[in-house]
Design a protein around this motif. Structure first.
Motif, mmCIF file in Angstrom:
data_model
loop_
_atom_site.group_PDB
_atom_site.id
_atom_site.type_symbol
_atom_site.label_atom_id
_atom_site.label_comp_id
_atom_site.label_asym_id
_atom_site.label_seq_id
_atom_site.Cartn_x
_atom_site.Cartn_y
_atom_site.Cartn_z
ATOM 1 N N LEU A 23 0.860 -1.189 -0.001
ATOM 2 C CA LEU A 23 0.038 -0.080 0.037
ATOM 3 C C LEU A 23 0.950 1.056 -0.191
ATOM 4 C CD1 LEU A 23 -2.901 -0.790 2.446
ATOM 5 C CD2 LEU A 23 -2.839 -1.211 0.123
ATOM 6 N N LYS A 24 0.366 2.357 -0.685
ATOM 7 C CA LYS A 24 1.440 3.489 -1.086
ATOM 8 C C LYS A 24 0.213 4.654 -0.757
ATOM 9 C CE LYS A 24 4.960 1.601 -3.751
ATOM 10 N NZ LYS A 24 5.778 1.795 -4.855
ATOM 11 N N PHE A 25 0.771 5.962 -0.356
ATOM 12 C CA PHE A 25 0.125 7.196 -0.283
ATOM 13 C C PHE A 25 -0.267 7.611 -1.688
ATOM 14 C CE2 PHE A 25 -0.099 11.769 -0.660
ATOM 15 C CZ PHE A 25 -1.340 12.031 0.061
ATOM 16 N N TYR A 26 -1.277 8.187 -1.906
ATOM 17 C CA TYR A 26 -1.576 8.886 -3.190
ATOM 18 C C TYR A 26 -2.599 9.916 -3.063
ATOM 19 C CZ TYR A 26 -6.120 5.957 -3.174
ATOM 20 O OH TYR A 26 -7.102 5.474 -3.008
ATOM 21 N N ASP A 27 -2.443 11.168 -3.673
ATOM 22 C CA ASP A 27 -3.195 12.214 -3.604
ATOM 23 C C ASP A 27 -4.466 12.513 -4.472
ATOM 24 O OD1 ASP A 27 -1.396 12.900 -5.508
ATOM 25 O OD2 ASP A 27 -0.692 14.450 -4.591
ATOM 26 N N TYR A 29 -6.453 9.712 -7.359
ATOM 27 C CA TYR A 29 -6.682 8.214 -8.057
ATOM 28 C C TYR A 29 -5.853 8.079 -9.430
ATOM 29 C CZ TYR A 29 -11.105 7.283 -5.244
ATOM 30 O OH TYR A 29 -11.931 6.972 -4.453
ATOM 31 N N LEU A 37 -0.177 0.514 -8.054
ATOM 32 C CA LEU A 37 -1.320 0.924 -7.207
ATOM 33 C C LEU A 37 -2.630 0.229 -7.609
ATOM 34 C CD1 LEU A 37 -0.529 4.630 -6.621
ATOM 35 C CD2 LEU A 37 0.014 2.891 -5.199
ATOM 36 N N GLN A 40 -4.766 -1.489 -5.099
ATOM 37 C CA GLN A 40 -5.097 -0.574 -3.902
ATOM 38 C C GLN A 40 -6.316 0.123 -4.512
ATOM 39 O OE1 GLN A 40 -1.992 1.313 -2.447
ATOM 40 N NE2 GLN A 40 -3.098 2.931 -1.226
ATOM 41 N N ASP A 44 -10.126 0.574 -2.972
ATOM 42 C CA ASP A 44 -10.292 1.859 -2.293
ATOM 43 C C ASP A 44 -11.790 2.255 -2.689
ATOM 44 O OD1 ASP A 44 -8.484 1.896 -0.439
ATOM 45 O OD2 ASP A 44 -7.068 3.224 -1.688
ATOM 46 N N LYS A 94 -7.813 -5.543 -0.040
ATOM 47 C CA LYS A 94 -6.989 -4.826 0.765
ATOM 48 C C LYS A 94 -6.846 -5.268 1.977
ATOM 49 C CE LYS A 94 -7.304 -0.123 1.725
ATOM 50 N NZ LYS A 94 -7.316 1.340 1.634
ATOM 51 N N THR A 96 -5.163 -4.090 5.661
ATOM 52 C CA THR A 96 -4.433 -3.111 6.287
ATOM 53 C C THR A 96 -3.526 -3.462 7.366
ATOM 54 O OG1 THR A 96 -6.244 -2.871 7.736
ATOM 55 C CG2 THR A 96 -6.085 -1.309 5.970
ATOM 56 N N HIS A 99 -0.473 -4.388 5.421
ATOM 57 C CA HIS A 99 -0.346 -3.313 4.553
ATOM 58 C C HIS A 99 0.146 -3.533 2.988
ATOM 59 C CE1 HIS A 99 0.344 1.052 4.906
ATOM 60 N NE2 HIS A 99 1.090 1.140 3.893
#
Length: 230
Positions: A23-27, A29, A37, A40, A44, A94, A96, A99
């Motif tokens: 899992l990674k952060f994205y700002d 889609y 991604l 994920q 999401d 997913k 958590t 991760h």
């Protein structure tokens, strides 16, 4: 278009089959430049907390009951995936705790049982990020795809060409770099079937030039019969 935050790019060297993806952060889609991604993003968008925050553009929906089996995001992904690669569908989960996010695959031969991506061909892992990127991309944004044809049968390449033409017609600016005449033929079929206006397509052929280290760029047109000018 370069001033929008959203920009979508898929490298020619996308991630092949994986048991799971971190899992990674994205700002916003996006599937990442290697498709890392993809699982994920699908999970999401389809999660209970987010299911009302995303709606697919109706012009990007495959309205065919043979392929479309529901209204959730992954149903739309599967409709296009099974159209391009006959009978293949996926689900994304997913976790958590670990991760990670993972993809499960089914096909015409799995008899309702899920398959690890690592036990399938690379074509699924290479084309799935393209489908997801096209379904999540905002209108008027730029999507760049290198070698969309990679690891696909010629029939699937042609269908992917039609898919990309339809997505461009829905308002995404798509630039592809391809070595595949099957991709081009799929786009030609899309113009023939009125899925996209031929005047909205530009084909640039890069030809070697003995007088320069830079290639010569030759524009190829599509006529009213969907034939190529050269």
């Amino acid at each position: 278009q370069l001033f929008y935050q959203e920009f979508y790019y898929l490298n020619a060297e996308r991630l092949g089959p994986r048991i799971a993806q971190t899992l990674k952060f994205y700002d916003y889609y996006n599937v990442g430049f290697q498709g890392e991604l993809t699982a994920q993003i699908i999970a999401d968008i389809d999660s209970l907390e987010r299911k009302t925050t995303f709606e697919i553009d109706k012009d990007r929906v495959l309205n065919d009951s043979i392929y479309l089996k529901g209204s959730r995001f992954y149903h739309h992904v599967n409709a296009w995936l099974s159209y391009i690669i006959d009978g293949v569908t996926i689900d994304a989960k997913k976790d958590t705790d670990t991760h990670t996010a993972r993809i499960w695959v089914e096909n015409n031969f799995s008899q309702g049982k899920t398959i690890y991506p690592t036990n399938t061909g690379f074509g699924i892992s290479y084309s799935l990020p393209i489908i997801v990127a096209c379904l999540i991309a905002k209108k008027d944004r730029l999507l760049v795809i290198e070698n969309p044809e990679a690891h696909l049968h010629p029939s699937a390449q042609s269908k992917l060409g039609k898919f990309l033409a339809k997505m461009a017609n829905a308002g995404i600016q798509i630039i592809i770099e391809t070595h595949s005449d099957h991709i081009i033929n799929g786009i030609r079929l899309a113009t023939l079937e009125d899925d996209v206006d031929k005047n909205e397509i530009i084909i640039n052929f890069l030809e070697s030039n003995e007088k320069s280290i830079q290639p010569e760029i030759k524009e190829i047109m599509i006529d009213e019969f969907s034939d190529l000018s050269d």
